[in-house]
Design a protein around this motif. Structure first.
Motif, PDB file in Angstrom:
ATOM      1  N   PHE A 103       0.859  -1.182   0.000  1.00  0.00           N
ATOM      2  CA  PHE A 103       0.000   0.000   0.000  1.00  0.00           C
ATOM      3  C   PHE A 103       0.897   1.235   0.000  1.00  0.00           C
ATOM      4  CE2 PHE A 103      -2.380  -3.245   2.474  1.00  0.00           C
ATOM      5  CZ  PHE A 103      -3.399  -3.480   1.565  1.00  0.00           C
ATOM      6  N   PRO A 104       1.200   1.788  -1.171  1.00  0.00           N
ATOM      7  CA  PRO A 104       2.160   2.911  -1.248  1.00  0.00           C
ATOM      8  C   PRO A 104       1.747   4.128  -0.429  1.00  0.00           C
ATOM      9  CG  PRO A 104       1.774   1.971  -3.429  1.00  0.00           C
ATOM     10  CD  PRO A 104       0.772   1.350  -2.505  1.00  0.00           C
ATOM     11  N   LEU A 105       0.445   4.343  -0.253  1.00  0.00           N
ATOM     12  CA  LEU A 105      -0.026   5.477   0.549  1.00  0.00           C
ATOM     13  C   LEU A 105      -0.718   5.027   1.828  1.00  0.00           C
ATOM     14  CD1 LEU A 105      -1.425   7.902  -2.198  1.00  0.00           C
ATOM     15  CD2 LEU A 105       0.802   7.929  -1.077  1.00  0.00           C
ATOM     16  N   GLY A 106      -0.544   3.789   2.227  1.00  0.00           N
ATOM     17  CA  GLY A 106      -1.158   3.282   3.438  1.00  0.00           C
ATOM     18  C   GLY A 106      -2.625   2.943   3.253  1.00  0.00           C
ATOM     19  N   THR A 107      -3.310   2.756   4.356  1.00  0.00           N
ATOM     20  CA  THR A 107      -4.733   2.421   4.344  1.00  0.00           C
ATOM     21  C   THR A 107      -5.495   3.412   5.215  1.00  0.00           C
ATOM     22  OG1 THR A 107      -4.505   0.904   6.225  1.00  0.00           O
ATOM     23  CG2 THR A 107      -4.223  -0.024   4.020  1.00  0.00           C
ATOM     24  N   ASP A 108      -6.820   3.406   5.028  1.00  0.00           N
ATOM     25  CA  ASP A 108      -7.657   4.311   5.812  1.00  0.00           C
ATOM     26  C   ASP A 108      -8.155   3.599   7.061  1.00  0.00           C
ATOM     27  OD1 ASP A 108      -9.444   2.530   4.771  1.00  0.00           O
ATOM     28  OD2 ASP A 108     -10.875   4.046   4.070  1.00  0.00           O
ATOM     29  N   GLN A 109      -9.133   4.168   7.721  1.00  0.00           N
ATOM     30  CA  GLN A 109      -9.628   3.606   8.977  1.00  0.00           C
ATOM     31  C   GLN A 109     -10.379   2.295   8.786  1.00  0.00           C
ATOM     32  OE1 GLN A 109     -12.647   6.122  10.688  1.00  0.00           O
ATOM     33  NE2 GLN A 109     -13.306   6.886   8.682  1.00  0.00           N
ATOM     34  N   PHE A 110     -10.738   1.969   7.540  1.00  0.00           N
ATOM     35  CA  PHE A 110     -11.420   0.705   7.263  1.00  0.00           C
ATOM     36  C   PHE A 110     -10.497  -0.331   6.628  1.00  0.00           C
ATOM     37  CE2 PHE A 110     -14.621   4.105   6.798  1.00  0.00           C
ATOM     38  CZ  PHE A 110     -15.426   3.791   7.878  1.00  0.00           C
TER      39      PHE A 110
END
Length: 328
Positions: A103-110
Motif C-alpha cells: 500500500f504505497p499510501l497506506g490504508t484508511d480507517q477501514f
C-alpha cells in the motif's frame, strides 16, 4: 417571308452561386474559396494563433500538463484501481496501515487502499468542479448579456441581485443550500453554481456594454436585427473569450468549495472524493495520532489541481487580452 429560327431547348443554369465569395447571385470565380471555406480557414488560423501564443507561457504549459495527467488518471480509474475500491467490507488491509510496498499510501480507517481511493476520488472532484463551474458561468453569462443589452429597470434589478450575492459570503450560502437540500453530488454542484456567478455576470455585462456601443451594432439594428440576433450573433462571440478565461478560473474555486463542503460533512457520504477523504481522516483522529498519509495526499491533490486550473486560466486570460501583462 422571314425564316423562323429553330427553337433551342431550355438548358438549366449550371452557374454555382453557393460558394460565392462576394454578393449572393454572382458567379464564383474558379479557385476562389467560398464563405464556408473561408470561415473554416479563419477558425483554424485563430486556433493555431491561440496555441502559438499559449505555448509562450511556461506556467500555462505546466498547468495544462498537470491537468492532462489528472484527467488521464481519472478516466482510467475503473481500469487501474477497479470500481470496488471504496467497499468497506472485505478491505484488503488493516486499518491505518503506514505506507508500504503493498500500500504505497497506506490504508484508511477501514483498511482500504488510500492510493486507490485517491485515484477514484479524482473523478468526483474533477466532475463536480467542471459541472459547478459550467453552471456558474452559464448563469453569470446569461444575466450579464441580458442586463447589458436590455438595460432599464431589468438591468437595475439584475445588478442589485448580483450585488446582494457579491456581498454575501459564498461559503455560507453554499453551506445553507447543502444543508437544506438532500446530500448528493447534484446538491453540491447546485450550491456552488448558484453562489459563484456574480463575478462573471459583472464582467460579462461590462463587456456587453462595450460591444453594444460599437457602430456595427447600430447598423444591425437599422437593418432589422432583433434582440436575439444581436445577442447571439454579435454580443456572444465577443464575450466568449472572457467567459472561457473566467471558466478556467472558477473551476479551481469550485474544486476547493467541493472539498470544503465535503470536509464539513455536507457531501454525499456514499461517494469518495478528496474532501470526503479529509473528512474521514479528521473523524479517524489522524491529526492527533500523526497518520500523515491519511491527510497529506488528498490535500496535495486538491492544491495541485486548483493551482493547475489557475495557471491555465491566467495563461488563457493573457493570450486573449495581452494588455493585462500577465507574467510568463
Amino acid at each position: 417571308m422571314t425564316a423562323e429560327t429553330p427553337d433551342t431547348p431550355d438548358t438549366p443554369d449550371t452557374t454555382d452561386t453557393t460558394d460565392t465569395p462576394g454578393i449572393t447571385g454572382t458567379p464564383a470565380k474558379p479557385g476562389v474559396p467560398g464563405p464556408r471555406a473561408l470561415a473554416r480557414r479563419r477558425r483554424r488560423a485563430s486556433v493555431a494563433r491561440f496555441w502559438r501564443e499559449y505555448r509562450r507561457h511556461r506556467a500555462g504549459l505546466f498547468g495544462l500538463a498537470a491537468l492532462g495527467l489528472f484527467v488521464l488518471v481519472a478516466l482510467t480509474a475503473p481500469l487501474t484501481v477497479g470500481s470496488d475500491v471504496d467497499r468497506v467490507t472485505d478491505a484488503p488491509g488493516q486499518p491505518l496501515e503506514s505506507p508500504s510496498s503493498r500500500f504505497p499510501l497506506g490504508t484508511d480507517q477501514f483498511g482500504r487502499d488510500l492510493l486507490g481511493l485517491l485515484v477514484w476520488g479524482s473523478r468526483v472532484s474533477l466532475l463536480v468542479g467542471l459541472l459547478a463551474a459550467a453552471l456558474s458561468v452559464t448563469i453569470g453569462a446569461l444575466i450579464g448579456i441580458t442586463a447589458g443589452h436590455f438595460r432599464g429597470w431589468y438591468a437595475t434589478v439584475m445588478m442589485r441581485v448580483t450585488d446582494w450575492f457579491l456581498v454575501m459570503p459564498t461559503l455560507v450560502l453554499a453551506i445553507v443550500l447543502a444543508t437544506v437540500l438532500s446530500r448528493s453530488l447534484g446538491t453540491i454542484v447546485l450550491a456552488i453554481g448558484v453562489t459563484t456567478w456574480p463575478t462573471t455576470a459583472r464582467l460579462v455585462r461590462a463587456q456587453t456594454l462595450a460591444v453594444e456601443s460599437r457602430p456595427y451594432i447600430e447598423r444591425a439594428r437599422a437593418l432589422g436585427g432583433g434582440h436575439w440576433h444581436i445577442m447571439s450573433r454579435h454580443v456572444l462571440p465577443n464575450v466568449m473569450p472572457l467567459v472561457l478565461a473566467q471558466t478556467t478560473l472558477i473551476i479551481s474555486s469550485a474544486i476547493l468549495a467541493e472539498a470544503t463542503l465535503a470536509f464539513l460533512g455536507l457531501g454525499d457520504p456514499a461517494v469518495v472524493s478528496w474532501g470526503g477523504l479529509l473528512q474521514d481522516a479528521r473523524e479517524a483522529g489522524s491529526v492527533s495520532s500523526g497518520d500523515w498519509w491519511y491527510l497529506v495526499p488528498p490535500g496535495i491533490g486538491i492544491a495541485v489541481v486548483a493551482l493547475a486550473f489557475t495557471l491555465c486560466g491566467r495563461a488563457v486570460e493573457a493570450v486573449l487580452n495581452p494588455r493585462l501583462g500577465v507574467s510568463r
